[in-house]
Design a protein around this motif. Structure first.
Motif, short mmCIF file in Angstrom:
data_model
loop_
_atom_site.label_atom_id
_atom_site.label_comp_id
_atom_site.label_asym_id
_atom_site.label_seq_id
_atom_site.Cartn_x
_atom_site.Cartn_y
_atom_site.Cartn_z
N ARG A 45 0.82 -1.22 0.00
CA ARG A 45 0.00 0.00 0.00
C ARG A 45 0.85 1.26 0.00
O ARG A 45 0.49 2.25 -0.65
CB ARG A 45 -0.95 -0.01 1.21
N ILE A 46 1.97 1.25 0.71
CA ILE A 46 2.83 2.44 0.76
C ILE A 46 3.53 2.72 -0.56
O ILE A 46 4.08 3.80 -0.76
CB ILE A 46 3.88 2.34 1.88
N THR A 105 3.07 -1.13 5.58
CA THR A 105 3.54 0.19 6.01
C THR A 105 5.04 0.41 5.83
O THR A 105 5.49 1.55 5.83
CB THR A 105 3.20 0.43 7.49
N ARG A 106 5.80 -0.66 5.69
CA ARG A 106 7.25 -0.52 5.56
C ARG A 106 7.82 -1.58 4.62
O ARG A 106 7.24 -2.67 4.48
CB ARG A 106 7.95 -0.67 6.92
N ILE A 107 8.97 -1.27 4.04
CA ILE A 107 9.76 -2.26 3.31
C ILE A 107 11.11 -2.33 4.00
O ILE A 107 11.85 -1.34 4.05
CB ILE A 107 9.92 -1.87 1.83
N TYR A 108 11.44 -3.50 4.54
CA TYR A 108 12.66 -3.67 5.31
C TYR A 108 13.71 -4.44 4.49
O TYR A 108 13.36 -5.28 3.65
CB TYR A 108 12.38 -4.46 6.59
N ALA A 109 14.96 -4.16 4.79
CA ALA A 109 16.05 -4.89 4.15
C ALA A 109 17.33 -4.69 4.94
O ALA A 109 17.45 -3.74 5.73
CB ALA A 109 16.25 -4.44 2.71
N THR A 110 18.29 -5.57 4.73
CA THR A 110 19.62 -5.38 5.31
C THR A 110 20.39 -4.36 4.48
O THR A 110 20.01 -4.04 3.35
CB THR A 110 20.39 -6.70 5.33
N ILE A 140 12.90 4.61 -6.89
CA ILE A 140 11.86 4.89 -5.91
C ILE A 140 11.78 3.79 -4.87
O ILE A 140 11.70 4.04 -3.66
CB ILE A 140 10.50 5.09 -6.61
N LEU A 141 11.81 2.54 -5.33
CA LEU A 141 11.74 1.40 -4.40
C LEU A 141 12.92 1.43 -3.42
O LEU A 141 12.74 1.25 -2.21
CB LEU A 141 11.73 0.09 -5.19
N THR A 142 14.12 1.65 -3.94
CA THR A 142 15.31 1.66 -3.09
C THR A 142 15.24 2.75 -2.03
O THR A 142 15.64 2.56 -0.88
CB THR A 142 16.58 1.83 -3.95
N SER A 143 14.69 3.91 -2.41
CA SER A 143 14.59 5.02 -1.47
C SER A 143 13.60 4.73 -0.34
O SER A 143 13.65 5.37 0.72
CB SER A 143 14.18 6.30 -2.20
#
Length: 277
Positions: A45-46, A105-110, A140-143
């Motif tokens: 959704r975000i 609500t968030r996209i998490y990654a190392t 956009i995704l990376t940001s």
């Protein structure tokens, strides 16, 4: 009244950051004609913002069925179980596979994953202006990534695996398909060996069930348009399915109709053919 379920990337939305004007006009006219336009996407959704909101959707199915929003209200949220999360996180860490862990609500990654994606942005945006680079979907995704040190305790509904040139998609699918739904990635900039991993009980078809129930509609009045492997559950659920001209042959083979490509006004031509406009 028809309920029209539209995939985002590769169907409605170009990865360079725009929706064709013909598609926007078709959706608006179809709504004026009494039809419901539902965005049905693997995006969280975000990740639905900016140009994607030029259409006022009657409903949104995000995260490939994880988040259901109808008339601008969230009516349902689904996630992987704690056991599913921990097993999957351990597998990806042990095999040093870069991946994004997605929630509504968030996209998490190392940091390793983010560095991998920044390298891909640099490679894919060679020769582009700063403005073009900023609009590119991978930029956009990376940001949007929130970097975390510990992924084992995260709560998420989907994982997007990044092509790192080391672990083939088929290997990941072979290792995990007994426990998870593993498909090739539907966002091309993530690379040819990228993939999407979800629970078997969360997909676009379960999302469609929720939306049909909300609008008190009949499944015989449903249409889906898509181009990727995560659209196959959607094709199997709805009454009539349409594959984009830019879809892989495996997707076209499962559709009731094939329209033109995204770059050739595919959504508009499908709406005309189906007499939605």
């Amino acid at each position: 009244m028809k309920l029209v379920f539209l995939d985002a990337d590769g169907t409605l939305f170009h990865h360079e950051g725009y929706i064709p004007e013909s598609a926007i006009k078709a959706c608006i006219q179809a709504q004026k004609n009494g039809h419901k336009i539902i965005l049905c996407t693997g995006r969280q959704r975000i990740e639905i913002f900016g140009p994607m909101l030029k259409i006022d959707y009657d409903a949104i199915i995000a995260g490939s069925g994880a988040t259901i929003e109808c008339n601008h209200k969230i009516i349902e949220e689904n996630t992987l179980s704690k056991e599913e999360n921990q097993y999957l996180s351990n597998y990806l860490l042990t095999n040093n596979i870069p991946a994004n862990f997605e929630s509504s609500t968030r996209i998490y990654a190392t940091q390793y994953t983010k560095d991998t994606m920044l390298k891909m942005v640099k490679e894919q945006c060679v020769g582009k202006s700063e403005e073009e680079k900023a609009k590119h979907g991978l930029t956009i995704l990376t940001s949007q990534i929130t970097v975390v040190d510990n992924i084992l305790d995260l709560v998420y509904n989907k994982v997007s695996v990044i092509d790192n040139g080391k672990t083939p998609y088929k290997k990941i699918q072979q290792d995990l398909s007994d426990k998870y739904d593993v498909i090739p990635a539907t966002f091309a900039p993530l690379g040819k060996e990228s993939g999407e991993i979800t629970s078997y009980h969360i997909n676009k078809a379960t999302g469609i069930d929720s939306v049909v129930k909300y609008f008190n509609a009949d499944i015989k009045d449903t249409i889906a348009i898509g181009d990727g492997f995560n659209d196959l559950p959607m094709f199997e659920k709805v009454y009539f399915s349409v594959a984009m001209g830019n879809a892989p042959q495996e997707i076209k083979d499962k559709a009731d109709m094939i329209t033109t490509s995204l770059d050739d006004d595919g959504v508009y031509h499908a709406f005309k053919e189906l007499k939605l406009i």
